[in-house]
Design a protein around this motif. Structure first.
Motif, mmCIF file in Angstrom:
data_model
loop_
_atom_site.group_PDB
_atom_site.id
_atom_site.type_symbol
_atom_site.label_atom_id
_atom_site.label_comp_id
_atom_site.label_asym_id
_atom_site.label_seq_id
_atom_site.Cartn_x
_atom_site.Cartn_y
_atom_site.Cartn_z
ATOM 1 N N VAL A 69 0.861 -1.181 0.000
ATOM 2 C CA VAL A 69 0.000 0.000 0.000
ATOM 3 C C VAL A 69 0.895 1.229 0.000
ATOM 4 O O VAL A 69 1.839 1.315 0.798
ATOM 5 N N CYS A 70 0.620 2.188 -0.861
ATOM 6 C CA CYS A 70 1.466 3.370 -0.948
ATOM 7 C C CYS A 70 1.301 4.246 0.293
ATOM 8 O O CYS A 70 0.309 4.152 1.022
ATOM 9 N N GLU A 71 2.278 5.094 0.514
ATOM 10 C CA GLU A 71 2.287 5.952 1.702
ATOM 11 C C GLU A 71 1.062 6.859 1.763
ATOM 12 O O GLU A 71 0.452 7.014 2.835
ATOM 13 N N GLU A 72 0.693 7.434 0.650
ATOM 14 C CA GLU A 72 -0.471 8.336 0.627
ATOM 15 C C GLU A 72 -1.744 7.614 1.036
ATOM 16 O O GLU A 72 -2.554 8.143 1.807
ATOM 17 N N GLU A 73 -1.922 6.396 0.533
ATOM 18 C CA GLU A 73 -3.110 5.619 0.887
ATOM 19 C C GLU A 73 -3.108 5.271 2.367
ATOM 20 O O GLU A 73 -4.149 5.327 3.036
ATOM 21 N N GLU A 74 -1.950 4.911 2.896
ATOM 22 C CA GLU A 74 -1.873 4.591 4.324
ATOM 23 C C GLU A 74 -2.263 5.801 5.166
ATOM 24 O O GLU A 74 -3.028 5.681 6.134
ATOM 25 N N ILE A 75 -1.753 6.965 4.822
ATOM 26 C CA ILE A 75 -2.089 8.185 5.566
ATOM 27 C C ILE A 75 -3.575 8.504 5.432
ATOM 28 O O ILE A 75 -4.242 8.864 6.427
ATOM 29 N N ASN A 76 -4.113 8.353 4.238
ATOM 30 C CA ASN A 76 -5.532 8.646 4.015
ATOM 31 C C ASN A 76 -6.439 7.714 4.810
ATOM 32 O O ASN A 76 -7.563 8.080 5.166
ATOM 33 N N ARG A 77 -5.952 6.509 5.080
ATOM 34 C CA ARG A 77 -6.720 5.574 5.901
ATOM 35 C C ARG A 77 -6.604 5.881 7.385
ATOM 36 O O ARG A 77 -7.594 5.887 8.122
ATOM 37 N N ILE A 78 -5.372 6.120 7.832
ATOM 38 C CA ILE A 78 -5.131 6.120 9.270
ATOM 39 C C ILE A 78 -5.352 7.460 9.950
ATOM 40 O O ILE A 78 -5.848 7.522 11.085
ATOM 41 N N LEU A 79 -5.011 8.554 9.304
ATOM 42 C CA LEU A 79 -5.087 9.851 9.972
ATOM 43 C C LEU A 79 -6.516 10.237 10.360
ATOM 44 O O LEU A 79 -6.738 10.695 11.498
ATOM 45 N N PRO A 80 -7.514 10.056 9.488
ATOM 46 C CA PRO A 80 -8.883 10.355 9.923
ATOM 47 C C PRO A 80 -9.337 9.497 11.098
ATOM 48 O O PRO A 80 -10.081 9.966 11.967
ATOM 49 N N ALA A 81 -8.874 8.236 11.140
ATOM 50 C CA ALA A 81 -9.242 7.351 12.255
ATOM 51 C C ALA A 81 -8.630 7.846 13.556
ATOM 52 O O ALA A 81 -9.297 7.859 14.603
ATOM 53 N N VAL A 82 -7.357 8.247 13.513
ATOM 54 C CA VAL A 82 -6.699 8.787 14.707
ATOM 55 C C VAL A 82 -7.442 10.015 15.215
ATOM 56 O O VAL A 82 -7.757 10.136 16.413
ATOM 57 N N THR A 83 -7.753 10.920 14.313
ATOM 58 C CA THR A 83 -8.454 12.149 14.685
ATOM 59 C C THR A 83 -9.825 11.853 15.278
ATOM 60 O O THR A 83 -10.210 12.408 16.321
ATOM 61 N N SER A 84 -10.556 10.962 14.637
ATOM 62 C CA SER A 84 -11.899 10.617 15.091
ATOM 63 C C SER A 84 -11.881 9.960 16.467
ATOM 64 O O SER A 84 -12.678 10.299 17.353
ATOM 65 N N VAL A 85 -10.953 9.008 16.657
ATOM 66 C CA VAL A 85 -10.870 8.310 17.945
ATOM 67 C C VAL A 85 -10.523 9.281 19.074
ATOM 68 O O VAL A 85 -11.117 9.243 20.157
ATOM 69 N N LEU A 86 -9.583 10.164 18.824
ATOM 70 C CA LEU A 86 -9.162 11.092 19.881
ATOM 71 C C LEU A 86 -10.206 12.175 20.158
ATOM 72 O O LEU A 86 -10.276 12.689 21.273
ATOM 73 N N GLU A 87 -11.002 12.499 19.175
ATOM 74 C CA GLU A 87 -12.109 13.425 19.428
ATOM 75 C C GLU A 87 -13.137 12.785 20.351
ATOM 76 O O GLU A 87 -13.686 13.434 21.242
ATOM 77 N N ARG A 88 -13.392 11.488 20.139
ATOM 78 C CA ARG A 88 -14.396 10.773 20.950
ATOM 79 C C ARG A 88 -13.808 10.298 22.269
ATOM 80 O O ARG A 88 -14.482 10.299 23.305
ATOM 81 N N PHE A 89 -12.522 9.891 22.263
ATOM 82 C CA PHE A 89 -11.867 9.362 23.468
ATOM 83 C C PHE A 89 -10.535 10.088 23.663
ATOM 84 O O PHE A 89 -9.472 9.535 23.367
ATOM 85 N N PRO A 90 -10.570 11.326 24.128
ATOM 86 C CA PRO A 90 -9.341 12.143 24.197
ATOM 87 C C PRO A 90 -8.262 11.581 25.106
ATOM 88 O O PRO A 90 -7.088 11.932 24.957
#
Length: 274
Positions: A69-90
């Motif tokens: 998986v290319c780097e851009e795809e990995e970032i596009n997958r993981i960064l929104p998840a990190v942001t979402s999880v920390l917004e809900r569970f800081p």
């Protein structure tokens, strides 16, 4: 034995659980289950409720033979998840399962706490310096080859001796750059036959000589279900057995899909050394 996670000292003298959150379509056990935001948040909520200290988020499948998986795809997958999880569970302590320094940097800067690198810097020469600059705890794993090649006839003269040499060299390199909190992962299933895996498990206490916390990740892996002639979905009981053995041999962190059952392993194993 402590690690500093975003200013919070986590004592690993008492073993901890790292819950697995694969946001990939092709992971060997739970691929495709946690893609949508709602599914991700519900799973994180359950793992935290059941006792996970860390949540390990991965967006690049490292199963044997997995597609690149290319780097851009990995970032596009993981960064929104990190942001979402920390917004809900800081207060959640997120570990980022990546071998790429750019992915690690963006996620730690977004609030994640730990970098979990299957390649110990071998697949990205900038990783060690990046982790040192980020001042994040670093999990370095032993792997022979890459996820695409690691199970193509892995051979060793003396696997435990070779792994001790590997970790000693990596630890010295990481320390020289300023990485303070280092965790070692023997890499069960990564460039190892089933026999290699059980030899490493039997000698797991040897790695305590490195004076670093030990992370063990055997959850539902082929080293368990192939022995039992079953499948990943049927490997929970076998995982519990192997996790218990690992705890008795000094494991400090269990990386698992099933948090509740792993917590029960810890509670019962701790009765041996009250």
């Amino acid at each position: 034995m402590t690690i500093n996670c975003n200013g919070i000292l986590i004592d690993l003298t008492s073993p901890k659980i790292m819950g697995i959150l694969n946001i990939t379509p092709d992971s060997f056990y739970d691929g495709g289950k946690y893609i949508k935001d709602r599914e991700i948040l519900l799973q994180v909520e359950e793992m935290l409720r059941e006792g996970a200290t860390f949540i390990d988020i991965g967006a690049y499948s490292s199963r044997p033979g997995a597609e690149h998986v290319c780097e851009e795809e990995e970032i596009n997958r993981i960064l929104p998840a990190v942001t979402s999880v920390l917004e809900r569970f800081p207060e959640a302590l997120l570990s980022i399962d990546t071998f790429r320094s750019k992915v690690a940097k963006e996620c730690i800067e977004a609030g994640a706490a730990i970098v979990n690198d299957i390649s110990a810097g071998n697949m990205d020469t900038d990783m060690f310096q990046t982790v040192a600059d980020l001042k994040a705890p670093y999990v370095m794993m032993h792997m022979k080859g890459t996820p695409q090649t690691m199970q193509k006839d892995p051979t060793y003269d003396d696997i435990s001796k070779e792994m001790m040499h590997y970790f000693s060299k990596k630890i010295n390199e990481a320390k020289s750059l300023g990485i303070k909190d280092i965790i070692i992962d023997p890499g069960f299933g990564f460039g190892k036959t089933i026999e290699h895996n059980y030899e490493v498990l039997s000698k797991l206490a040897l790695f305590k000589n490195l004076e670093m916390p030990i992370l063990v990740g055997v959850s539902r892996k082929s080293m368990i279900y192939k022995i039992l002639n079953s499948s990943p979905s049927e490997a929970l009981n076998g995982t519990t057995v192997v996790n218990t053995i690992a705890l008795t041999k000094g494991a400090n962190i269990l990386r698992v899909h099933d948090v509740k059952e792993a917590m029960e392993c810890i509670k019962l194993a701790e009765m041996l050394n009250p």
